[in-house]
Write a protein that holds these residues in place. Structure first.
Motif, mmCIF file in Angstrom:
data_model
loop_
_atom_site.group_PDB
_atom_site.id
_atom_site.type_symbol
_atom_site.label_atom_id
_atom_site.label_comp_id
_atom_site.label_asym_id
_atom_site.label_seq_id
_atom_site.Cartn_x
_atom_site.Cartn_y
_atom_site.Cartn_z
ATOM 1 N N LEU A 294 0.861 -1.291 -0.125
ATOM 2 C CA LEU A 294 -0.100 0.119 0.088
ATOM 3 C C LEU A 294 0.792 1.121 -0.130
ATOM 4 C CD1 LEU A 294 -3.134 0.572 0.285
ATOM 5 C CD2 LEU A 294 -2.854 0.855 2.810
ATOM 6 N N HIS A 295 1.835 1.226 0.784
ATOM 7 C CA HIS A 295 2.855 2.299 0.830
ATOM 8 C C HIS A 295 3.656 2.508 -0.399
ATOM 9 C CE1 HIS A 295 6.641 4.263 2.321
ATOM 10 N NE2 HIS A 295 5.908 5.321 2.627
ATOM 11 N N GLY A 296 4.217 1.476 -1.111
ATOM 12 C CA GLY A 296 5.028 1.246 -1.983
ATOM 13 C C GLY A 296 6.461 1.128 -1.925
ATOM 14 N N SER A 297 6.953 1.163 -0.640
ATOM 15 C CA SER A 297 8.250 0.767 -0.539
ATOM 16 C C SER A 297 8.470 0.430 0.957
ATOM 17 C CB SER A 297 9.101 2.143 -0.566
ATOM 18 O OG SER A 297 9.097 3.021 0.266
ATOM 19 N N ALA A 298 9.604 0.082 1.352
ATOM 20 C CA ALA A 298 9.738 -0.677 2.776
ATOM 21 C C ALA A 298 10.324 0.484 3.812
ATOM 22 C CB ALA A 298 10.767 -1.753 2.633
ATOM 23 N N ALA A 299 10.597 1.701 3.359
ATOM 24 C CA ALA A 299 10.947 2.816 4.168
ATOM 25 C C ALA A 299 10.014 4.064 3.893
ATOM 26 C CB ALA A 299 12.312 3.245 3.825
ATOM 27 N N PHE A 300 10.274 4.908 4.959
ATOM 28 C CA PHE A 300 9.520 6.118 4.995
ATOM 29 C C PHE A 300 9.915 7.447 5.176
ATOM 30 C CE2 PHE A 300 8.376 5.529 9.195
ATOM 31 C CZ PHE A 300 8.046 6.759 9.671
ATOM 32 N N ASP A 301 9.966 8.609 4.783
ATOM 33 C CA ASP A 301 10.703 9.640 4.962
ATOM 34 C C ASP A 301 9.637 10.525 5.862
ATOM 35 O OD1 ASP A 301 13.089 9.119 3.387
ATOM 36 O OD2 ASP A 301 11.984 9.627 1.663
ATOM 37 N N SER A 302 8.655 10.867 5.582
ATOM 38 C CA SER A 302 7.473 11.803 6.301
ATOM 39 C C SER A 302 6.118 11.182 6.489
ATOM 40 C CB SER A 302 7.438 12.891 5.255
ATOM 41 O OG SER A 302 6.409 13.687 5.703
ATOM 42 N N TRP A 303 5.892 11.448 7.713
ATOM 43 C CA TRP A 303 4.464 10.840 8.176
ATOM 44 C C TRP A 303 3.547 11.435 7.210
ATOM 45 C CZ3 TRP A 303 2.910 7.678 11.790
ATOM 46 C CH2 TRP A 303 1.356 7.758 12.178
ATOM 47 N N ASP A 304 3.574 12.691 6.880
ATOM 48 C CA ASP A 304 2.562 13.376 6.035
ATOM 49 C C ASP A 304 2.323 12.524 4.519
ATOM 50 O OD1 ASP A 304 2.071 15.094 8.084
ATOM 51 O OD2 ASP A 304 2.879 16.744 7.130
ATOM 52 N N GLN A 305 3.236 12.067 4.247
ATOM 53 C CA GLN A 305 3.463 11.473 3.038
ATOM 54 C C GLN A 305 2.877 9.741 3.031
ATOM 55 O OE1 GLN A 305 3.926 12.980 -0.022
ATOM 56 N NE2 GLN A 305 4.241 14.540 1.650
ATOM 57 N N LEU A 306 2.613 9.126 4.143
ATOM 58 C CA LEU A 306 2.047 7.948 4.333
ATOM 59 C C LEU A 306 0.766 7.793 3.828
ATOM 60 C CD1 LEU A 306 3.312 6.961 7.888
ATOM 61 C CD2 LEU A 306 4.085 5.963 5.786
ATOM 62 N N PRO A 307 0.293 6.643 3.335
ATOM 63 C CA PRO A 307 -0.967 6.632 2.809
ATOM 64 C C PRO A 307 -2.167 6.647 3.841
ATOM 65 C CG PRO A 307 0.096 4.436 2.737
ATOM 66 C CD PRO A 307 1.028 5.374 3.090
ATOM 67 N N VAL A 308 -3.275 7.352 3.368
ATOM 68 C CA VAL A 308 -4.294 7.075 4.291
ATOM 69 C C VAL A 308 -5.272 6.027 4.162
ATOM 70 C CG1 VAL A 308 -6.675 8.286 4.905
ATOM 71 C CG2 VAL A 308 -4.659 9.559 4.296
ATOM 72 N N LEU A 309 -5.525 5.165 5.085
ATOM 73 C CA LEU A 309 -6.118 3.680 4.944
ATOM 74 C C LEU A 309 -7.426 3.794 5.039
ATOM 75 C CD1 LEU A 309 -4.985 0.879 5.015
ATOM 76 C CD2 LEU A 309 -5.325 0.793 7.243
ATOM 77 N N THR A 310 -8.485 3.234 3.963
ATOM 78 C CA THR A 310 -9.670 3.388 3.907
ATOM 79 C C THR A 310 -10.382 1.916 4.326
ATOM 80 O OG1 THR A 310 -10.078 2.845 1.672
ATOM 81 C CG2 THR A 310 -9.586 5.244 2.115
ATOM 82 N N LYS A 311 -11.588 1.827 4.695
ATOM 83 C CA LYS A 311 -12.263 0.623 4.933
ATOM 84 C C LYS A 311 -12.187 -0.212 3.852
ATOM 85 C CE LYS A 311 -14.790 2.542 8.819
ATOM 86 N NZ LYS A 311 -15.789 2.283 9.910
ATOM 87 N N LYS A 312 -12.253 0.606 2.389
ATOM 88 C CA LYS A 312 -12.442 -0.240 1.288
ATOM 89 C C LYS A 312 -11.059 -0.952 1.089
ATOM 90 C CE LYS A 312 -15.836 2.137 -1.249
ATOM 91 N NZ LYS A 312 -16.989 1.090 -1.106
ATOM 92 N N ASN A 313 -10.059 -0.586 1.544
ATOM 93 C CA ASN A 313 -8.760 -0.893 1.418
ATOM 94 C C ASN A 313 -8.599 -2.395 2.347
ATOM 95 O OD1 ASN A 313 -7.163 2.220 1.741
ATOM 96 N ND2 ASN A 313 -7.326 0.792 0.140
ATOM 97 N N LEU A 314 -9.294 -2.514 3.009
ATOM 98 C CA LEU A 314 -9.309 -3.666 4.320
ATOM 99 C C LEU A 314 -10.495 -4.629 4.114
ATOM 100 C CD1 LEU A 314 -9.069 -1.348 7.437
ATOM 101 C CD2 LEU A 314 -7.349 -2.330 6.078
ATOM 102 N N GLN A 315 -11.057 -4.386 2.630
ATOM 103 C CA GLN A 315 -12.287 -5.665 2.480
ATOM 104 C C GLN A 315 -11.604 -6.622 1.415
ATOM 105 O OE1 GLN A 315 -15.395 -2.616 1.148
ATOM 106 N NE2 GLN A 315 -16.632 -3.618 2.672
ATOM 107 N N ARG A 316 -10.563 -7.510 1.975
ATOM 108 C CA ARG A 316 -10.049 -8.300 1.685
ATOM 109 C C ARG A 316 -9.764 -9.496 2.571
ATOM 110 N NH1 ARG A 316 -4.467 -5.542 -0.561
ATOM 111 N NH2 ARG A 316 -3.969 -7.729 -0.884
#
Length: 436
Positions: A59-81
């Motif tokens: 979902l994030h696209g990589s194994a590292a992150f630089d900025s909290w604000d750039q993290l994806p916003v998780l939705t309920k539809k993302n979790l319907q699996r």
């Protein structure tokens, strides 16, 4: 003194002693210590899921992150699996807590918590209910909730209620005859507090008002009433306090997270800043300052089994201007993001606007017990209501005029009087719903 509630959780593998110790340490932090704690836990939980959770990493696209604000916003539809596709490495059905959301948002899903995270959820509940002298091990709860109607599910919930020191009032039938039966239990049981869905408890209070009864007179052991899951209007809070004779506390939570906000003894809707990190975002996922209305987005700081990082819970709310990182105050909730009416002019309005305006008119005479509003077309709405007598022509006219002032003219309303309103499988009453 025997503590059955704590023992039951411990026997199910939830480390309550450790969780209570951890929560106590967080609560006792200074402002500076708390700020450092939150930043540390935010980084820690993101790092953990990027390393150990394939679902979140993709979902994030990589194994590292630089900025909290750039993290994806998780939705309920993302979790319907399937849940097993979302679990972190090292977690399986054997070492997690599994449950499912109610589906009131329209996007139900199964979720998981690691056992320490779930123990912290209970520690958080115990801590906040303790503000009002409620002890889950010994205080008897009058529980206004739904219950499974199949034989196995029914018996299972009743057994859980026994272990949790609570008596459940099923809320699918709230006719006067059933409410009279509820009242009989309050005459003979030493309840310490009431907890449950707002609409059902309000209906019980209206029944008491009809009979000119104060619940505290009938059940003197009552201390407090906690309402949850549905909107609590000021007029309803006044009704509850008047007819129950006890304080009424507003609770806001989500089963997949924790208690999100809980009214403290000073009357503030205090946000849980111990196990959660709450943000208010605009439509472009920018963080809004205190006092601005936006989407409620929440991070679970401890759940390693399943990522809830920048999780859009589906609500619209405002954090008070007086908030701090250590003590955020929820100023108001204005409804769910999917409970929006789109009007013929193109204007978008929270569905609760209709409910609020209509409520102020049709409940004045006490005839209408409860109601819901459904949008069936851009210009047409159906109001389903339960009442002793049908709505009068002047009442209907007043509703049309008020809606015209608060929203826009030219809207049409159909009124349908019912014996009982449709509730969800768990007993929740959805006050507004768009069928578009």
């Amino acid at each position: 003194m025997f503590r059955l509630f704590d023992l039951t959780l411990a026997l199910n593998g939830f480390p309550m002693k450790e969780a209570k110790t951890a929560l106590s340490a967080i609560v006792g932090m200074s402002e500076k210590e708390h700020r450092e704690f939150v930043e540390s836990k935010k980084n820690e939980i993101v790092d953990f899921h990027l390393k150990h959770n394939t679902f979140y990493r993709s979902l994030h696209g990589s194994a590292a992150f630089d900025s909290w604000d750039q993290l994806p916003v998780l939705t309920k539809k993302n979790l319907q699996r399937p849940l097993n596709e979302r679990l972190s490495e090292g977690f399986s059905n054997k070492n997690i807590y599994i449950n499912k959301t109610s589906g009131s948002s329209g996007d139900p899903f199964v979720f998981a918590k690691d056992k320490f995270s779930h123990a912290l959820t209970w520690a958080s509940n115990i801590y906040r209910f303790g503000w009002y002298g409620i002890d889950f091990n010994h205080s008897l709860q009058a529980r206004f909730y739904g219950i499974p109607l199949d034989s196995f599910g029914y018996r299972k919930e009743r057994f859980k209620d026994l272990l949790s020191h609570r008596y459940r009032f099923p809320i699918f039938d709230l006719s006067d005859k059933v409410l009279e039966g509820f009242l009989d239990h309050f005459r003979v049981k030493k309840f310490d507090y009431i907890n449950g869905y707002t609409s059902s408890i309000v209906l019980f209070a209206k029944f008491l008002k009809q009979k000119n009864l104060i619940l505290k007179d009938i059940c003197p052991t009552l201390k407090v009433c906690m309402v949850t899951s549905e909107m609590l209007f000021e007029s309803d809070k006044f009704l509850l306090e008047s007819q129950f004779g006890i304080p009424v506390v507003n609770e806001y939570g989500a089963s997949e997270l924790d208690l999100i906000a809980f009214q403290n003894p000073e009357g503030e809707w205090q946000v849980n800043a111990e196990t959660l990190y709450v943000e208010i975002l605009d439509d472009e996922n920018n963080v809004l300052p205190y006092g601005k209305e936006g989407r409620v987005v929440i991070t679970s700081l401890f759940n390693k089994a399943h990522p809830f990082i920048r999780y859009d819970i589906g609500d619209i709310g405002v954090l008070d201007e007086s908030s701090t990182l250590q003590k955020p105050i929820l100023k108001k909730l204005t409804g769910r993001t999917n409970d929006v009416a789109i009007l013929p002019s193109g204007k978008k309005s929270p569905g609760l606007t209709f409910y609020y305006v209509t409520k102020s008119i049709i409940e004045d005479d006490g005839n209408v017990k409860e109601f819901i509003i459904l949008q069936t077309a851009p210009e047409r709405f159906r109001i389903e209501y339960v009442s002793e007598q049908p709505l009068s022509a002047p009442q209907i006219k007043n509703i049309a005029e008020a809606i015209s002032i608060y929203l826009e003219p030219g809207l049409h309303f159909d009124f349908e009087r019912k014996t009982v309103l449709d509730r969800s499988s768990r007993g929740k009453l959805k006050q507004f719903k768009s069928l578009l």
